[in-house]
Design a protein around this motif. Structure first.
Motif, mmCIF file in Angstrom:
data_model
loop_
_atom_site.group_PDB
_atom_site.id
_atom_site.type_symbol
_atom_site.label_atom_id
_atom_site.label_comp_id
_atom_site.label_asym_id
_atom_site.label_seq_id
_atom_site.Cartn_x
_atom_site.Cartn_y
_atom_site.Cartn_z
ATOM 1 N N GLU A 56 0.819 -1.208 0.000
ATOM 2 C CA GLU A 56 0.000 0.000 0.000
ATOM 3 C C GLU A 56 0.855 1.260 0.000
ATOM 4 O OE1 GLU A 56 -4.041 -0.865 2.383
ATOM 5 O OE2 GLU A 56 -2.237 -1.276 3.566
ATOM 6 N N ARG A 57 2.120 1.130 0.397
ATOM 7 C CA ARG A 57 2.994 2.297 0.509
ATOM 8 C C ARG A 57 3.880 2.478 -0.708
ATOM 9 N NH1 ARG A 57 6.568 1.107 4.843
ATOM 10 N NH2 ARG A 57 7.313 3.253 4.639
ATOM 11 N N GLU A 58 3.699 1.664 -1.743
ATOM 12 C CA GLU A 58 4.547 1.790 -2.930
ATOM 13 C C GLU A 58 4.403 3.165 -3.571
ATOM 14 O OE1 GLU A 58 3.812 -1.430 -5.559
ATOM 15 O OE2 GLU A 58 4.823 -2.929 -4.317
ATOM 16 N N GLU A 59 3.162 3.669 -3.672
ATOM 17 C CA GLU A 59 2.942 4.974 -4.295
ATOM 18 C C GLU A 59 2.908 6.099 -3.275
ATOM 19 O OE1 GLU A 59 -0.435 4.992 -6.821
ATOM 20 O OE2 GLU A 59 0.300 3.386 -8.121
ATOM 21 N N SER A 60 2.588 5.773 -2.030
ATOM 22 C CA SER A 60 2.527 6.779 -0.974
ATOM 23 C C SER A 60 3.293 6.255 0.234
ATOM 24 C CB SER A 60 1.068 7.076 -0.607
ATOM 25 O OG SER A 60 0.993 8.064 0.400
ATOM 26 N N PRO A 61 4.613 6.519 0.302
ATOM 27 C CA PRO A 61 5.453 5.900 1.331
ATOM 28 C C PRO A 61 5.036 6.198 2.766
ATOM 29 C CG PRO A 61 6.799 6.886 -0.400
ATOM 30 C CD PRO A 61 5.397 7.339 -0.638
ATOM 31 N N ALA A 62 4.342 7.313 2.995
ATOM 32 C CA ALA A 62 3.967 7.673 4.366
ATOM 33 C C ALA A 62 2.542 7.259 4.708
ATOM 34 C CB ALA A 62 4.127 9.178 4.572
ATOM 35 N N ARG A 63 1.919 6.459 3.867
ATOM 36 C CA ARG A 63 0.538 6.060 4.133
ATOM 37 C C ARG A 63 0.464 5.214 5.403
ATOM 38 N NH1 ARG A 63 -3.612 3.065 -0.132
ATOM 39 N NH2 ARG A 63 -5.388 2.924 1.312
ATOM 40 N N TYR A 64 -0.565 5.460 6.207
ATOM 41 C CA TYR A 64 -0.683 4.711 7.456
ATOM 42 C C TYR A 64 -2.132 4.335 7.732
ATOM 43 C CZ TYR A 64 -2.182 9.185 9.520
ATOM 44 O OH TYR A 64 -2.844 10.357 9.786
ATOM 45 N N ASP A 65 -2.308 3.358 8.596
ATOM 46 C CA ASP A 65 -3.613 2.928 9.079
ATOM 47 C C ASP A 65 -3.689 3.245 10.573
ATOM 48 O OD1 ASP A 65 -4.394 1.842 6.570
ATOM 49 O OD2 ASP A 65 -3.211 0.043 6.995
ATOM 50 N N TRP A 66 -4.739 2.745 11.213
ATOM 51 C CA TRP A 66 -4.901 2.947 12.648
ATOM 52 C C TRP A 66 -4.892 1.614 13.370
ATOM 53 C CZ3 TRP A 66 -4.398 7.480 14.966
ATOM 54 C CH2 TRP A 66 -4.551 8.642 14.187
#
Length: 260
Positions: A56-66
């Protein structure tokens, strides 16, 4: 880390956020405390951010869940405002229609145009938010602030915050939080590098056919980067078409960008 976060920007969350900001409520919590997460249904949980999966972080390296630590209850749907406050604003937003079609529709039901219009608005805006004492599904309720008192729900949220101390994060949960912070900082650094490269190339194109003497030395000094990195960014700034002239007027050869 903010005390309150929202999982999305659904209408319930957007209206509650605005009402809570209007309320101006503040609360001081200890460092490394959990965040109060609010979902579209206004259910709440104590949580902390955690990096999303590598895919999930390939295009958005700082993407996070909770990462949910514990459920924290739920807020009620906002109550209806008094009808003497609702109707003037509602009729200003949706005036009584005029014309033959409106008159024919009302006549079919044995009502005046205004009665027919008010009944339609009541069905659309003033439906009950509860069935048998239970909250109705959010898709079955109109949450327009003209009719719903979101300030009351914001006060309910403030009372909950005042009455509950957030859980303190464990050592593992602190690693989750710090991992997200690091990824966000690294993403900001990469974005700044991209921007700096574009700005350098724009500055070079403004020079015309030949760069002024000392241009690249200045770019290196002002950016804090090495001369090879400046050369690479000038040739791969990603902003302008065509080659950038060198200080002697010769086109700069393309380089593989570096991160020095």
């Amino acid at each position: 880390m903010p005390l309150i976060e929202y999982t999305a920007n659904y209408v319930t969350q957007a209206e509650l956020r605005r009402a809570y900001e209007r309320l101006g409520h503040t609360s001081t919590v200890p460092a490394w405390s959990a965040t109060l997460l609010i979902r579209p249904s206004l259910t709440m949980a104590w949580a902390c951010p955690v990096l999303a999966s590598p895919e999930e972080r390939e295009e958005s390296p700082a993407r996070y869940d909770w990462h949910v630590i514990a459920e924290a209850g739920e807020l009620d749907w906002p109550p209806l405002k008094p009808e003497d406050e609702i109707w003037p604003a509602l009729l200003e937003k949706e005036p009584v229609p005029t014309g033959d079609l409106a008159e024919r529709q009302a006549a079919m039901w044995g009502k005046t145009v205004e009665e027919f219009h008010r009944d339609a608005l009541r069905r659309h805006y003033l439906g009950d938010a509860h069935i048998g004492g239970m909250k109705r599904n959010k898709i079955d309720i109109n949450f327009d602030p003209i009719v719903r008192d979101w300030d009351a729900t914001a006060r309910e949220l403030a009372a909950f915050v005042d009455a509950h101390r957030p859980p303190k994060l464990t050592a593992e949960q602190r690693v989750m939080v710090q991992g997200v912070r690091l990824a966000q900082l690294e993403a900001q650094v990469e974005s700044t590098k991209d921007s700096l490269g574009r700005l350098m190339r724009n500055a070079a194109r403004d020079q015309g056919e030949k760069l002024r003497r000392g241009f690249k030395a200045d770019m290196a000094a002002w950016s804090g980067k090495s001369r090879p990195t400046v050369d690479a960014w000038l040739s791969d700034g990603g902003c302008c078409e065509g080659s950038v002239p060198d200080e002697d007027g010769a086109p700069v050869q393309d380089h593989a960008p570096t991160g020095h």
